[in-house]
Design an enzyme around this catalytic site. Structure first.
Site, PDB file in Angstrom:
ATOM      1  N   ASP A 196       0.869  -1.158   0.000  1.00 27.80           N
ATOM      2  CA  ASP A 196       0.000   0.000   0.000  1.00 27.80           C
ATOM      3  C   ASP A 196       0.916   1.220   0.000  1.00 27.80           C
ATOM      4  OD1 ASP A 196      -2.576   1.411   0.387  1.00 27.80           O
ATOM      5  OD2 ASP A 196      -1.683   1.941   2.307  1.00 27.80           O
ATOM      6  N   ASP A 229      -0.278   5.124   0.529  1.00 29.67           N
ATOM      7  CA  ASP A 229      -0.631   6.168   1.490  1.00 29.67           C
ATOM      8  C   ASP A 229      -0.478   5.639   2.913  1.00 29.67           C
ATOM      9  OD1 ASP A 229      -1.480   8.352  -0.223  1.00 29.67           O
ATOM     10  OD2 ASP A 229      -3.177   7.085  -0.774  1.00 29.67           O
TER      11      ASP A 229
END
Length: 283
Positions: free
Chosen positions: A12, A14
């Site tokens: 991932d 963010d």
């Protein structure tokens, strides 16, 4: 191979690699330290930007991922819509440029609403579907037009249900917050393309030919739940949304495989302590 177990990291972004325009402290150096021994790729629920823009951002920060190594939930959502409405369909695009670009990649035609309510009413009647993703410039009339289209039975795909997004100033509203607004208005729920559904992780692993990937994320409700749904091991890093207590409060079967303060754990010869007792489940 990382810890002699995994052949790829699916990141991932963010809250794991960056927050806003700036890298999470130590994240880039940690990833570069293991880049020669394990494949690195990204699967992001943030649909606002294209893979090319995300790749350029990562390169500016010092992490060399090519556009083909970044898969977004907008791309997953556009593929779902293409399967349902067919080629050459006109789709109402809600969110950033990443949403429109993903639709064009699938041979679909993204259309945008304007401040003209009568034109928006006509648009809602003519489109064949709605793709809703995150965008900082989403406006009231975008959501209203989407609500009118959805209420008329048009196919609705949401890129993700993330309620919040991390910013340098604290948490901000994510796509899921606006999806919830449309659900409240229409009484209808969308098909969701991104995490925690397994599709995004499975597609990313397939693209890079990974057989035993490790999912790395900062959110239990998307990254970790998505990894569990995909049958993949996961690492929760505490640089974004969820913290150690959040993971410990879960049943063991819903916890990440590992937890660590940050990505520096990747440089260790040994993995962090396990939070789940079962062995690796990915094939």
């Amino acid at each position: 191979m990382l810890w002699n177990t995994y052949d790829a990291l699916i990141l991932d972004l963010d809250g794991v690699v960056y927050i806003g325009e700036h890298a999470v402290p130590g994240a880039i150096s940690s990833l570069n330290a293991v880049a020669d021994s394990v494949r690195i790729t990204a699967a992001t629920n943030n649909a606002s930007r294209t893979s090319e823009v995300v790749s350029a951002h990562l390169k500016r920060l010092g992490l060399n991922l090519e556009p083909g190594e970044v898969v977004t939930s907008a791309q997953a959502g556009a593929a779902l819509l293409a399967d349902r409405v067919g080629d050459d369909a006109r789709i109402l695009a809600i969110g950033g440029e990443g949403v429109a670009a993903a639709l064009r990649e699938q041979g679909l035609h993204p259309l945008r609403s304007t401040a003209d309510h009568a034109a928006n009413d006509l648009l809602a009647s003519e489109v064949e579907g709605v793709l809703q993703g995150h965008g900082q410039d989403t406006r009231w009339w975008d959501l209203s037009t989407a609500a009118w289209a959805i209420s008329r039975g048009k196919t609705w795909v949401a890129t993700n249900r993330d309620l919040t997004v991390p910013t340098p100033y604290g948490l901000g509203p994510g796509n899921g917050s606006l999806v919830g607004a449309l659900e409240a208005v229409t009484g209808i729920s969308p098909t969701v393309a991104g995490k925690p559904e397994p599709t995004l992780f499975l597609e990313t692993a397939h693209r890079i030919g990974a057989s035993r990937p490790l999912i790395v994320g900062d959110r239990l409700d998307t990254d970790i739940d998505g990894a569990i749904a995909a049958g993949m091991d996961s690492l929760l890093v505490l640089t974004g949304v969820h913290q150690r207590r959040d993971a410990l409060d879960r049943n063991e079967s819903a916890r990440p495989t590992y937890i660590a303060d940050n990505l520096s754990c990747l440089m260790s010869q040994n993995p962090p302590p396990r939070m789940r007792s079962e062995e690796h489940t990915s094939e």
